[in-house]
Design an enzyme around this catalytic site. Sequence first.
Site, PDB file in Angstrom:
ATOM      1  N   LEU A 477       0.841  -1.199   0.000  1.00 46.74           N
ATOM      2  CA  LEU A 477       0.000   0.000   0.000  1.00 46.74           C
ATOM      3  C   LEU A 477       0.878   1.251   0.000  1.00 46.74           C
ATOM      4  CD1 LEU A 477      -3.048   0.643   0.081  1.00 46.74           C
ATOM      5  CD2 LEU A 477      -2.855   0.734   2.573  1.00 46.74           C
ATOM      6  N   ASP A 519       1.281  -3.282   5.912  1.00 45.66           N
ATOM      7  CA  ASP A 519       0.521  -2.767   4.772  1.00 45.66           C
ATOM      8  C   ASP A 519       0.832  -3.574   3.513  1.00 45.66           C
ATOM      9  OD1 ASP A 519       3.119  -1.965   4.513  1.00 45.66           O
ATOM     10  OD2 ASP A 519       2.664   0.091   3.886  1.00 45.66           O
TER      11      ASP A 519
END
Length: 849
Positions: A477, A519
């Site tokens: 991400l 992430d």
Amino acid sequence: MLFGLPIRNLRSLITASIMFLTFSIFLSIYGVIYIAVTKEIKKNFLISSKSFTSQIFDSMYQIMRLGWNREDLLLFINTLEKNYKNTPLKINIYRGKVVEELFGNIPEKSKDQKIENVLKNGKEYFENINMKLRRIYPIIATKDCTKCHTNAKEGSVMGAIEIIKDEKSMLSNIQNKLIFTFILLLPFPVALSYFVGGLISKKIENIASKISTEIKNIEKLNDLKRIDIKDESEYYEELKSLLKGIKSLMKRVKQIAIDKDILELEIKLTEKLIITSELIKEWHEYIKYMLLEVNNVANVYYLFTVFINGSKLNVDIFWKAKPEKEYKELFEKLLKSEIVKKNLLKTYNLELINIEHHVADSEKRIGEINKEDLITKTKSIFLEKPKIGGIVGIGIGSDIVKDNNRYMVVDSILATLINITGSVRAISKYIKEIEFYAMRDPLTYLYNQRVFWEFLSYEVERAKRHNGTLALIFMDLDNFKYINDTFGHTFGNLVIKEVARVINETRRKEDIAFRFGGDEFVLLLTDVSVEDAYNLAERIRKKIESISLPVNDNLVSLSISMGISHYPENGETPKELFIVADRLAQKAKEEGKNKIKLPTIEDVAEEYKKSSEKALKIIDAMSREKIEPFFQPIVNIKDNSIIGYEALMRIKGISSGIGEYIEIAENIGIIPRLDMILIEKALKKYQKEESNLYIFLNLSVRDIISLDVVKKLNELTKIYKINRNKVVLELTERESLKNLNIIKNFVRSLKKEGYLFAIDDFGSGYSTFKYLKEFPVDIVKIDGDFIKGMVSSEKDKIFVKSLINLGKGMNLKILAEFVENEEILKIVKELDIDYAQGFYFGKPSPDLI
């Protein structure tokens, strides 16, 4: 014992007691006579001494009136001495100062202080020293005395008369006569006491003989009823009372004692109470066994358990033998009635009851049951954590209720039954939770990194066997740290959950989604081309790109960078495929983010080059024995004392990334030799410095399969004289568990030799539960990621609690890894973990601290 002397029989006791009584009476009589005689002697002396004094003074007075001279006085004194020379009586006359001043001194005994006091104060004096009696009388001047003693006044002390009498010899004579009399009389009480003692002991021996004969015939408690001691009319009143007491004791014993067969049954059942993996799996068989054993001492028709399972009630009925249909129906009515009594039907419908019947001895029939005599005894359990509730019961005949001992056994069996079934169901529930959280990320419920490697290894092996393909999509991400820092962890978690939802909803049904890290996400695609993998990645990228999440009057947009690797073109091992996809995702970020990168020939060649260089380094380290052990302390949480050390591998010349080198060593097949080099060096150093503490040694599955580890370990422990009970072997999960039987045989062999066994990274993968289920484990080391995660994640804490409860329930020691600071340690202590390991207590060091 009597006054410290051993008394062997009743006759001796009675004889000794009477002798003691006789001697006490004699001493009392002797004391009374002695006191009386001394008082009388003193009294007579006081009377006679006064009389002697009066006579002497009168004689002296009469002579003085006739006008005596000094010669007459001396003659008088000499006459007194002659008269009492051979008697115990001594009389002495002393002149006072008044007489000496006028008439001078006369021959007399020297005056002591007592004489001086009497001459001075004119008062009588008496003393008794060891029956030597002494009395001193003052001679007081009268009016007549002043005629001749012109220097005297009426009342002046003229002199003193001393009377001494020694009564010691007389008193000694009386004592001798008393003792002689006692010795003459002594044979009579001795003979009497011996006779009386024999008479009483004979009577008691007869009673004891009868009681002993009766007791020898006791085999069971019911035999106490047959004990009958007759002819009580012949016994003394005290013995009658004793016999009544014995009979009362026998009745009481029958009420509270337990037969040997009952105790043996309880021992058998207790021995089976260890909750093992077999018992968890086969708890039905244990209850069947228990039911048959109970019927050896009590008539028990059936056992049953009722436990809550979601919205249903699960009922298991265990019959001792095959029941008739009517008995099944009768019991089900009784059971439903009992469920109503326990108020379980407030939330559960009778239609949702699932009933299963089991038979302990299928070769026999239960026979006729008297419905009026059938009694059902139950116990219940309801736990909040985990949410478990239910009842257990037992069907017995009314005859058991009348027998208090056997009824107590039935009650004990019920307690055992509720504990076993409750514990088994609680542990089963914990295992299900642990298995779920061991495989799933607690925030997104996607599979976690720990499971990723097992799935990837399995799919790579399957693709090799079937000439298949697979692809990895590694997703990172963009700007997540900024989002997390700016808007907080709560919003950051919402972003992670939203991205996970998009990935999970967009993937194909056969694809597997993982949350790899904070992430980072991974998709594992099977039987897919590079183009198909790219198209799926693009759909995910666009959906994430279209997300706008509101926070603090702002809209936050998201994007994601991806890298794709494909088997077999980009790598033939799980590690190679992962490294390629990971590196490409990083390149996508470097080139501007929100991109998908496919591998080029140059990318793959670069990764192969890096791997080859590391492989050469690890081979060089092995050939030159650059492997060295580092030791990290393991402490007891309760007192922070060091209980042992874990030996960790380090390679000279390599300061970081040791994990990657070990993985390469596994891939090229040299890890077993590296492990044995490490173990030998660790044991050698351990022998010199810390032979009383535990030494934890890591073993991979390949070690077990490729080397005769037990033989080598035995040789090393013998060479370095190390107690095998201090060696803890940790089984690691560096590769998937493919041959369970080999591991089983290995563990059994090392346990026989005395080694301890630990599971490393407990909870990090599904195979650890197989170990716990199949092997005799001593220690479980909870994976450090969970331990660290407890600080910020309540779900991690719940998961660790479940692991602890599971381990404690199986009597295992629990060790927490990665205890790096005071905050983590505080939580670990709250959870009642036994041992801890981490930087807070000490970093790995070449020296034993």
